[in-house]
Scaffold this motif. Sequence first.
Motif, PDB file in Angstrom:
ATOM      1  N   ALA A  27     -30.384 -27.723 -28.250  1.00  0.00           N
ATOM      2  CA  ALA A  27     -31.560 -27.773 -29.126  1.00  0.00           C
ATOM      3  C   ALA A  27     -31.419 -26.797 -30.296  1.00  0.00           C
ATOM      4  CB  ALA A  27     -32.826 -27.464 -28.326  1.00  0.00           C
ATOM      5  N   GLU A  28     -30.854 -25.631 -30.026  1.00  0.00           N
ATOM      6  CA  GLU A  28     -30.749 -24.598 -31.059  1.00  0.00           C
ATOM      7  C   GLU A  28     -29.534 -24.762 -31.964  1.00  0.00           C
ATOM      8  OE1 GLU A  28     -30.831 -20.896 -28.928  1.00  0.00           O
ATOM      9  OE2 GLU A  28     -32.946 -21.113 -28.388  1.00  0.00           O
ATOM     10  N   ASN A  29     -28.442 -25.327 -31.421  1.00  0.00           N
ATOM     11  CA  ASN A  29     -27.181 -25.327 -32.154  1.00  0.00           C
ATOM     12  C   ASN A  29     -26.629 -26.696 -32.517  1.00  0.00           C
ATOM     13  OD1 ASN A  29     -26.348 -22.312 -32.026  1.00  0.00           O
ATOM     14  ND2 ASN A  29     -26.982 -22.822 -29.941  1.00  0.00           N
ATOM     15  N   ARG A  30     -26.897 -27.702 -31.692  1.00  0.00           N
ATOM     16  CA  ARG A  30     -26.322 -29.028 -31.915  1.00  0.00           C
ATOM     17  C   ARG A  30     -27.326 -30.120 -31.584  1.00  0.00           C
ATOM     18  NH1 ARG A  30     -20.885 -30.043 -31.942  1.00  0.00           N
ATOM     19  NH2 ARG A  30     -21.636 -32.093 -32.549  1.00  0.00           N
ATOM     20  N   PRO A  31     -28.433 -30.178 -32.305  1.00  0.00           N
ATOM     21  CA  PRO A  31     -29.431 -31.215 -32.009  1.00  0.00           C
ATOM     22  C   PRO A  31     -28.917 -32.626 -32.273  1.00  0.00           C
ATOM     23  CG  PRO A  31     -29.995 -30.032 -34.025  1.00  0.00           C
ATOM     24  CD  PRO A  31     -28.832 -29.313 -33.405  1.00  0.00           C
ATOM     25  N   ASP A  32     -27.732 -32.733 -32.871  1.00  0.00           N
ATOM     26  CA  ASP A  32     -27.133 -34.047 -33.106  1.00  0.00           C
ATOM     27  C   ASP A  32     -26.500 -34.624 -31.846  1.00  0.00           C
ATOM     28  OD1 ASP A  32     -25.215 -31.843 -33.495  1.00  0.00           O
ATOM     29  OD2 ASP A  32     -23.761 -33.441 -33.852  1.00  0.00           O
ATOM     30  N   ILE A  33     -26.400 -33.824 -30.776  1.00  0.00           N
ATOM     31  CA  ILE A  33     -25.831 -34.284 -29.505  1.00  0.00           C
ATOM     32  C   ILE A  33     -26.953 -34.771 -28.601  1.00  0.00           C
ATOM     33  CG2 ILE A  33     -24.627 -33.588 -27.388  1.00  0.00           C
ATOM     34  CD1 ILE A  33     -23.032 -31.592 -29.045  1.00  0.00           C
ATOM     35  N   GLU A  34     -26.770 -35.972 -28.044  1.00  0.00           N
ATOM     36  CA  GLU A  34     -27.712 -36.470 -27.038  1.00  0.00           C
ATOM     37  C   GLU A  34     -27.276 -35.916 -25.688  1.00  0.00           C
ATOM     38  OE1 GLU A  34     -29.513 -40.582 -25.125  1.00  0.00           O
ATOM     39  OE2 GLU A  34     -27.803 -40.708 -26.483  1.00  0.00           O
ATOM     40  N   LEU A  35     -28.139 -35.162 -25.055  1.00  0.00           N
ATOM     41  CA  LEU A  35     -27.838 -34.558 -23.757  1.00  0.00           C
ATOM     42  C   LEU A  35     -28.483 -35.395 -22.657  1.00  0.00           C
ATOM     43  CD1 LEU A  35     -26.664 -32.232 -22.059  1.00  0.00           C
ATOM     44  CD2 LEU A  35     -28.791 -30.974 -22.511  1.00  0.00           C
ATOM     45  N   LEU A  36     -27.654 -35.919 -21.756  1.00  0.00           N
ATOM     46  CA  LEU A  36     -28.138 -36.692 -20.613  1.00  0.00           C
ATOM     47  C   LEU A  36     -27.932 -35.862 -19.344  1.00  0.00           C
ATOM     48  CD1 LEU A  36     -26.609 -40.219 -21.315  1.00  0.00           C
ATOM     49  CD2 LEU A  36     -28.890 -39.390 -21.898  1.00  0.00           C
ATOM     50  N   ILE A  37     -29.012 -35.648 -18.610  1.00  0.00           N
ATOM     51  CA  ILE A  37     -28.940 -34.907 -17.345  1.00  0.00           C
ATOM     52  C   ILE A  37     -29.696 -35.717 -16.302  1.00  0.00           C
ATOM     53  CG2 ILE A  37     -29.286 -32.703 -16.188  1.00  0.00           C
ATOM     54  CD1 ILE A  37     -29.534 -31.400 -18.948  1.00  0.00           C
ATOM     55  N   PRO A  38     -29.049 -36.740 -15.751  1.00  0.00           N
ATOM     56  CA  PRO A  38     -29.750 -37.603 -14.792  1.00  0.00           C
ATOM     57  C   PRO A  38     -29.878 -36.960 -13.408  1.00  0.00           C
ATOM     58  CG  PRO A  38     -27.478 -38.301 -15.015  1.00  0.00           C
ATOM     59  CD  PRO A  38     -27.676 -37.190 -16.010  1.00  0.00           C
ATOM     60  N   GLN A  39     -30.933 -37.355 -12.704  1.00  0.00           N
ATOM     61  CA  GLN A  39     -31.044 -36.999 -11.282  1.00  0.00           C
ATOM     62  C   GLN A  39     -30.125 -37.954 -10.544  1.00  0.00           C
ATOM     63  OE1 GLN A  39     -32.971 -34.509  -9.481  1.00  0.00           O
ATOM     64  NE2 GLN A  39     -31.445 -35.195  -8.013  1.00  0.00           N
ATOM     65  N   LEU A  40     -29.068 -37.417  -9.963  1.00  0.00           N
ATOM     66  CA  LEU A  40     -28.108 -38.271  -9.266  1.00  0.00           C
ATOM     67  C   LEU A  40     -28.599 -38.613  -7.870  1.00  0.00           C
ATOM     68  CD1 LEU A  40     -24.765 -36.485 -10.233  1.00  0.00           C
ATOM     69  CD2 LEU A  40     -25.778 -38.533 -11.274  1.00  0.00           C
ATOM     70  N   PRO A  41     -28.336 -39.829  -7.422  1.00  0.00           N
ATOM     71  CA  PRO A  41     -28.644 -40.168  -6.027  1.00  0.00           C
ATOM     72  C   PRO A  41     -27.780 -39.317  -5.084  1.00  0.00           C
ATOM     73  CG  PRO A  41     -28.021 -42.127  -7.300  1.00  0.00           C
ATOM     74  CD  PRO A  41     -27.742 -40.947  -8.155  1.00  0.00           C
ATOM     75  N   PHE A  42     -28.127 -39.304  -3.824  1.00  0.00           N
ATOM     76  CA  PHE A  42     -27.351 -38.515  -2.862  1.00  0.00           C
ATOM     77  C   PHE A  42     -26.093 -39.231  -2.385  1.00  0.00           C
ATOM     78  CE2 PHE A  42     -30.954 -35.756  -2.617  1.00  0.00           C
ATOM     79  CZ  PHE A  42     -30.382 -34.531  -2.299  1.00  0.00           C
ATOM     80  N   TYR A  43     -26.128 -40.536  -2.368  1.00  0.00           N
ATOM     81  CA  TYR A  43     -25.039 -41.272  -1.744  1.00  0.00           C
ATOM     82  C   TYR A  43     -23.980 -41.672  -2.773  1.00  0.00           C
ATOM     83  CZ  TYR A  43     -28.463 -41.322   1.985  1.00  0.00           C
ATOM     84  OH  TYR A  43     -29.367 -40.931   2.933  1.00  0.00           O
ATOM     85  N   PRO A  44     -22.708 -41.473  -2.458  1.00  0.00           N
ATOM     86  CA  PRO A  44     -21.633 -41.659  -3.437  1.00  0.00           C
ATOM     87  C   PRO A  44     -21.527 -43.055  -4.033  1.00  0.00           C
ATOM     88  CG  PRO A  44     -20.729 -41.288  -1.234  1.00  0.00           C
ATOM     89  CD  PRO A  44     -22.199 -41.027  -1.157  1.00  0.00           C
ATOM     90  N   GLU A  45     -21.733 -44.091  -3.248  1.00  0.00           N
ATOM     91  CA  GLU A  45     -21.647 -45.445  -3.792  1.00  0.00           C
ATOM     92  C   GLU A  45     -22.730 -45.663  -4.857  1.00  0.00           C
ATOM     93  OE1 GLU A  45     -21.193 -50.052  -2.332  1.00  0.00           O
ATOM     94  OE2 GLU A  45     -22.292 -48.673  -1.033  1.00  0.00           O
ATOM     95  N   GLN A  46     -23.936 -45.130  -4.601  1.00  0.00           N
ATOM     96  CA  GLN A  46     -25.026 -45.245  -5.579  1.00  0.00           C
ATOM     97  C   GLN A  46     -24.702 -44.468  -6.852  1.00  0.00           C
ATOM     98  OE1 GLN A  46     -28.412 -43.789  -3.422  1.00  0.00           O
ATOM     99  NE2 GLN A  46     -28.717 -45.711  -2.302  1.00  0.00           N
ATOM    100  N   VAL A  47     -24.121 -43.288  -6.692  1.00  0.00           N
ATOM    101  CA  VAL A  47     -23.745 -42.480  -7.857  1.00  0.00           C
ATOM    102  C   VAL A  47     -22.700 -43.228  -8.680  1.00  0.00           C
ATOM    103  CG1 VAL A  47     -22.686 -40.326  -8.654  1.00  0.00           C
ATOM    104  CG2 VAL A  47     -24.298 -40.284  -6.735  1.00  0.00           C
ATOM    105  N   ALA A  48     -21.685 -43.771  -8.013  1.00  0.00           N
ATOM    106  CA  ALA A  48     -20.609 -44.494  -8.713  1.00  0.00           C
ATOM    107  C   ALA A  48     -21.176 -45.674  -9.506  1.00  0.00           C
ATOM    108  CB  ALA A  48     -19.557 -44.966  -7.719  1.00  0.00           C
TER     109      ALA A  48
END
Length: 190
Positions: A27-48
Motif C-alpha cells: 500500500a505504501e510503496n507499490r500500490p500498482d501490485i495486486e496482492l492476493l492473500i486467499p484463505q487456503l483450504p486445509f486439504y491438499p487436493e482442494q488447495v491444488a
Amino acid sequence: MPTLLYLHGFDSSPGAKKAELLKTWIAENRPDIELLIPQLPFYPEQVAHFLEELMFDRIGEEIGIIGASLGGFYATWLSQCFMLPAVVINPLVHPAEYLIEYLDKPYQSRQGEVVILTHQHLDDFQVLQLPRIEAPDLIWLLAQTGDEVLPYQQAVEYYALCRQTIESGGNHSFAGFENYIPEVINFLGL
C-alpha cells in the motif's frame, strides 16, 4: 497490473503477520501490485484445485508467489508447474511426513473449523511433492536456524540449487521479514 500471491501456512490465515506486513508495504510503496492473500483450504487436493483455477484465470499475467511454511510447499509446487518465481519462507518440505501426527485426529483450526487429515490427504501431499526442483532459478529460500517448528536443514538440502538466505537465530515466523520485502519484490520481477 502485476500480482503477488501470498500463501499462508497450516492453520494460518490471511491475517498472519507476514501477510499484514506485505499489505502495509504494498500500500505504501507499490500500490500498482495486486496482492492476493486467499484463505487456503486445509486439504491438499482442494488447495491444488483452487490454485490451478487461480492460475488458469490469470494466464499471461505477471505473477510472483510468496509461501510460508506449508504455503512454501504449495508455492514450490505452483512455481514449478507454472514456471513462476517464488520466495519460500521457512517452508515445510515434506508435509506427508510432518503432518502424520495429525492423522485421523480431529483438529480445530483457528478459524473454528474441525478438520481430520486422513491417509488420503497424506497421499495427496505425496502427489504434489516434487522429487526435485527442476527450475531452481525461480525459487529463493529464506530460512532461519531458530525455526522452532520445522527443521531448517531439510529446506537447505531440498532447495540446494536455489538461491538461499539462511540466517542464524530467528524463528518460524522469520523475524525481520519486513526488511526483505523490497528485495523479494525485485526477485519476483514485480
